[in-house]
Design an enzyme around this catalytic site. Structure first.
Site, mmCIF file in Angstrom:
data_model
loop_
_atom_site.group_PDB
_atom_site.id
_atom_site.type_symbol
_atom_site.label_atom_id
_atom_site.label_comp_id
_atom_site.label_asym_id
_atom_site.label_seq_id
_atom_site.Cartn_x
_atom_site.Cartn_y
_atom_site.Cartn_z
ATOM 1 N N GLN A 189 -2.114 -4.652 -16.062
ATOM 2 C CA GLN A 189 -2.998 -3.475 -16.190
ATOM 3 C C GLN A 189 -2.214 -2.177 -16.375
ATOM 4 O OE1 GLN A 189 -6.340 -4.020 -12.906
ATOM 5 N NE2 GLN A 189 -4.494 -5.171 -12.413
ATOM 6 N N ARG A 190 -0.921 -2.220 -16.041
ATOM 7 C CA ARG A 190 -0.109 -1.006 -16.136
ATOM 8 C C ARG A 190 0.808 -0.995 -17.348
ATOM 9 N NH1 ARG A 190 2.167 -0.386 -10.282
ATOM 10 N NH2 ARG A 190 4.134 -0.423 -11.374
ATOM 11 N N THR A 228 -2.108 8.018 -12.636
ATOM 12 C CA THR A 228 -2.245 6.767 -11.907
ATOM 13 C C THR A 228 -3.368 5.954 -12.539
ATOM 14 O OG1 THR A 228 -2.938 5.646 -9.869
ATOM 15 C CG2 THR A 228 -3.645 7.921 -10.074
ATOM 16 N N MET A 231 -6.283 -4.009 -9.793
ATOM 17 C CA MET A 231 -5.557 -3.085 -8.910
ATOM 18 C C MET A 231 -6.450 -1.908 -8.509
ATOM 19 S SD MET A 231 -1.699 -2.866 -10.351
ATOM 20 C CE MET A 231 -0.446 -4.034 -9.824
ATOM 21 N N ARG A 280 9.923 4.549 -6.340
ATOM 22 C CA ARG A 280 9.071 5.022 -5.238
ATOM 23 C C ARG A 280 9.922 5.677 -4.159
ATOM 24 N NH1 ARG A 280 3.907 3.488 -6.112
ATOM 25 N NH2 ARG A 280 3.466 1.526 -7.172
ATOM 26 N N GLY A 294 4.392 4.263 -9.299
ATOM 27 C CA GLY A 294 4.159 3.162 -10.246
ATOM 28 C C GLY A 294 4.035 3.712 -11.659
ATOM 29 N N HIS A 296 0.180 -6.451 -12.760
ATOM 30 C CA HIS A 296 0.848 -5.370 -13.489
ATOM 31 C C HIS A 296 0.535 -5.343 -14.976
ATOM 32 C CE1 HIS A 296 2.982 -5.454 -9.689
ATOM 33 N NE2 HIS A 296 3.291 -4.194 -9.935
ATOM 34 N N ARG A 317 -18.208 -22.386 -13.859
ATOM 35 C CA ARG A 317 -17.415 -21.969 -12.694
ATOM 36 C C ARG A 317 -17.741 -20.549 -12.254
ATOM 37 N NH1 ARG A 317 -11.804 -24.227 -15.314
ATOM 38 N NH2 ARG A 317 -11.822 -26.224 -14.236
ATOM 39 N N ARG A 330 -12.366 -20.394 -9.655
ATOM 40 C CA ARG A 330 -11.010 -20.100 -10.135
ATOM 41 C C ARG A 330 -10.715 -18.626 -9.883
ATOM 42 N NH1 ARG A 330 -10.945 -24.820 -10.296
ATOM 43 N NH2 ARG A 330 -10.114 -26.221 -11.911
ATOM 44 N N GLU A 340 -8.300 -4.960 -5.388
ATOM 45 C CA GLU A 340 -7.294 -5.531 -4.469
ATOM 46 C C GLU A 340 -7.448 -5.024 -3.034
ATOM 47 O OE1 GLU A 340 -3.394 -4.298 -5.838
ATOM 48 O OE2 GLU A 340 -3.918 -2.172 -5.691
ATOM 49 N N ASP A 368 -0.438 10.428 -5.773
ATOM 50 C CA ASP A 368 -0.485 11.197 -4.525
ATOM 51 C C ASP A 368 0.866 11.277 -3.810
ATOM 52 O OD1 ASP A 368 -0.709 8.515 -4.033
ATOM 53 O OD2 ASP A 368 -2.273 8.679 -2.501
ATOM 54 N N ASP A 408 -5.053 4.136 -10.857
ATOM 55 C CA ASP A 408 -6.060 3.987 -9.794
ATOM 56 C C ASP A 408 -7.166 5.056 -9.869
ATOM 57 O OD1 ASP A 408 -4.295 2.046 -8.944
ATOM 58 O OD2 ASP A 408 -3.433 3.263 -7.338
ATOM 59 N N ASP A 461 -7.394 7.819 -8.345
ATOM 60 C CA ASP A 461 -7.814 8.181 -6.981
ATOM 61 C C ASP A 461 -7.331 9.555 -6.522
ATOM 62 O OD1 ASP A 461 -5.150 7.551 -6.839
ATOM 63 O OD2 ASP A 461 -5.307 6.201 -5.127
ATOM 64 N N ARG A 493 -5.486 0.045 -5.409
ATOM 65 C CA ARG A 493 -5.142 0.391 -4.030
ATOM 66 C C ARG A 493 -6.400 0.572 -3.169
ATOM 67 N NH1 ARG A 493 0.370 1.125 -2.911
ATOM 68 N NH2 ARG A 493 0.891 2.623 -4.493
HETATM 69 O O1 F6P Z 1 -0.794 2.896 -7.710
HETATM 70 C C1 F6P Z 1 -0.708 2.075 -8.813
HETATM 71 C C2 F6P Z 1 -0.607 0.639 -8.407
HETATM 72 O O2 F6P Z 1 -0.581 -0.152 -9.564
HETATM 73 C C3 F6P Z 1 -1.685 0.148 -7.437
HETATM 74 O O3 F6P Z 1 -2.899 -0.122 -8.087
HETATM 75 C C4 F6P Z 1 -1.002 -1.057 -6.845
HETATM 76 O O4 F6P Z 1 -1.517 -1.368 -5.563
HETATM 77 C C5 F6P Z 1 0.431 -0.631 -6.760
HETATM 78 O O5 F6P Z 1 0.606 0.412 -7.696
HETATM 79 C C6 F6P Z 1 1.439 -1.728 -7.043
HETATM 80 O O6 F6P Z 1 2.693 -1.218 -6.849
HETATM 81 P P1 F6P Z 1 4.038 -1.927 -7.291
HETATM 82 O O7 F6P Z 1 4.212 -1.687 -8.764
HETATM 83 O O8 F6P Z 1 5.076 -1.235 -6.504
HETATM 84 O O9 F6P Z 1 3.900 -3.380 -6.994
#
Ligand code: F6P
Length: 355
Positions: free
Chosen positions: A287-288, A125, A169, A72, A11, A285, A162, A279, A222, A103, A127, A129, A171
């Site tokens: 976040q990325r 990443t 995200m 990937r 990712g 995404h 509310r 709600r 998530e 990883d 994440d 992690d 993982r």
């Molecule tokens: O590993 C980064 C990440 O954004 C995770 O937090 C998320 O589960 C996954 O990639 C989403 O992957 P994709 O971009 O393939 O939907």
């Protein structure tokens, strides 16, 4: 050394371009050519590469994404792809490779190193992690984006009385949820490391109502899942059988399922149990994407420079890592050995503010 390759796998994440820029600029000191391998391991299998000049990396420091693309792709899914990869490393004269990834990408790097390729890994990443490094770049940006979202959700949740469940995200690790939850003042933070219990969540939220706080923010990772399926919804939304909510049953080339949607499940259950308006906001995404924070630009730049220094010292089969304030290198095998999960001392701090 005359020519090195660089690739970004898995990712995308903010700061990838800062690493690429640092590797190209640091390599200039040694007169090395840097070849950008397109779309992660896929580019090495297919032989798709481009020379990265000073011009190619000019102005990319603040840009999100990756100028060389990512995928990937896992060459080890098919022995023929492993052979093509090894052949292309020779064919294109790549004396070493800088592999920037999480990883999955770094596990491939480790295996290719075992087959004789000179590789150095750079941990990326959102994440956070990866073992062996205190932080990965991209994480700080994701936490900043999620924190801003939680700040914004506070005002609308309060106006409408509310409960808003915001899903982030991460993982199978709850780093983004924990850090953004603390920074944004979430009233409940649910992470995969601590299976949740609806009785506890609702008791915490009720305590807020009793104090006159007629709204709440629940931050959920998530990958979070319930302790037991003690809900009126049963396991209808769970495609994995253990309460983990997935978008489809499909897996990527590394066996990862696509997580997402747990927030809906939680919001419905809270509504059923507490009879409050709920709600859901799934940040996904967003976040990325976009520009990395200053922290991530600096970390990514330090990693890129350190990776080239490792290559210069023939220090292969390693991953550059941040430990304390220092950039060091550790064996790739240590980096991919296990998922780095949330420090429970940190989660205990977060819990003080629940309810
Ligand atoms: O590993 C980064 C990440 O954004 C995770 O937090 C998320 O589960 C996954 O990639 C989403 O992957 P994709 O971009 O393939 O939907």
């Amino acid at each position: 050394m005359k020519k090195i390759g660089i690739l970004t796998g898995g990712g995308d994440c903010p700061g990838l371009n800062a690493v690429i820029r640092a590797v190209v600029k640091k390599s200039r000191q040694y007169d090395w050519e840097v070849i950008g391998i397109k779309n992660g391991w896929e580019g090495l299998i297919k032989g798709e590469m481009e020379l990265l000049s000073d011009y190619s990396v000019s102005g990319i420091l603040p840009k999100g994404g990756t100028i060389i693309g990512t995928s990937r792709t896992n060459p080890f899914s098919d022995e023929k792809d492993v052979q093509k990869t090894l052949q292309n490393v020779k064919k294109f004269g790549l004396e070493a490779i800088v592999a920037i990834g999480g990883d999955d990408t770094l596990n491939v790097a480790k295996r290719l190193h075992e087959k004789g390729i000179n590789i150095i890994g750079v941990p990326k990443t959102i994440d956070n992690d990866l073992s062996g490094t205190d932080y990965t770049f991209g994480f700080d940006t994701a936490v900043s984006i999620a924190t801003e979202a939680i700040d914004r959700l506070h005002t609308t949740a309060e106006s409408h009385h509310r409960v808003i469940v915001v899903e982030v995200m991460g993982r199978n690790a709850g780093w983004i949820a924990t850090m953004a939850g603390i920074a944004g003042g979430a009233d409940e933070i649910l992470i995969p490391e601590v299976p949740f219990d609806f009785d506890e969540i609702c008791n915490n939220l009720k305590a807020r109502y009793d104090r006159g706080k007629m709204f709440s923010i629940v931050a959920v990772a998530e990958g979070a899942y319930p302790k037991v399926e003690n809900t009126s919804l049963g396991s209808a939304n769970s495609s994995s059988g253990n309460g983990l909510i997935t978008q489809t049953n499909e897996k990527d080339a590394f066996g990862n399922v696509r997580l997402g949607g747990i927030a809906h499940y939680i919001a419905k259950e809270i509504k059923n149990r507490m009879n409050v308006d709920t709600r859901v906001t799934i940040l996904g995404h967003v976040q990325r994407g976009g520009s990395p924070t200053a922290h991530d630009r600096i970390l990514a730049t330090r990693f890129g420079v350190a990776a080239v220094e490792c290559l210069k010292n023939d220090n292969f089969g390693k991953m550059v890592a941040l430990q304390g304030d220092k950039i060091i290198s550790i064996p790739l095998s240590d980096a991919v050995s296990e998922t780095k999960t949330v420090d429970m001392n940190l989660y205990e701090i977060a819990k003080i503010f629940f309810g």
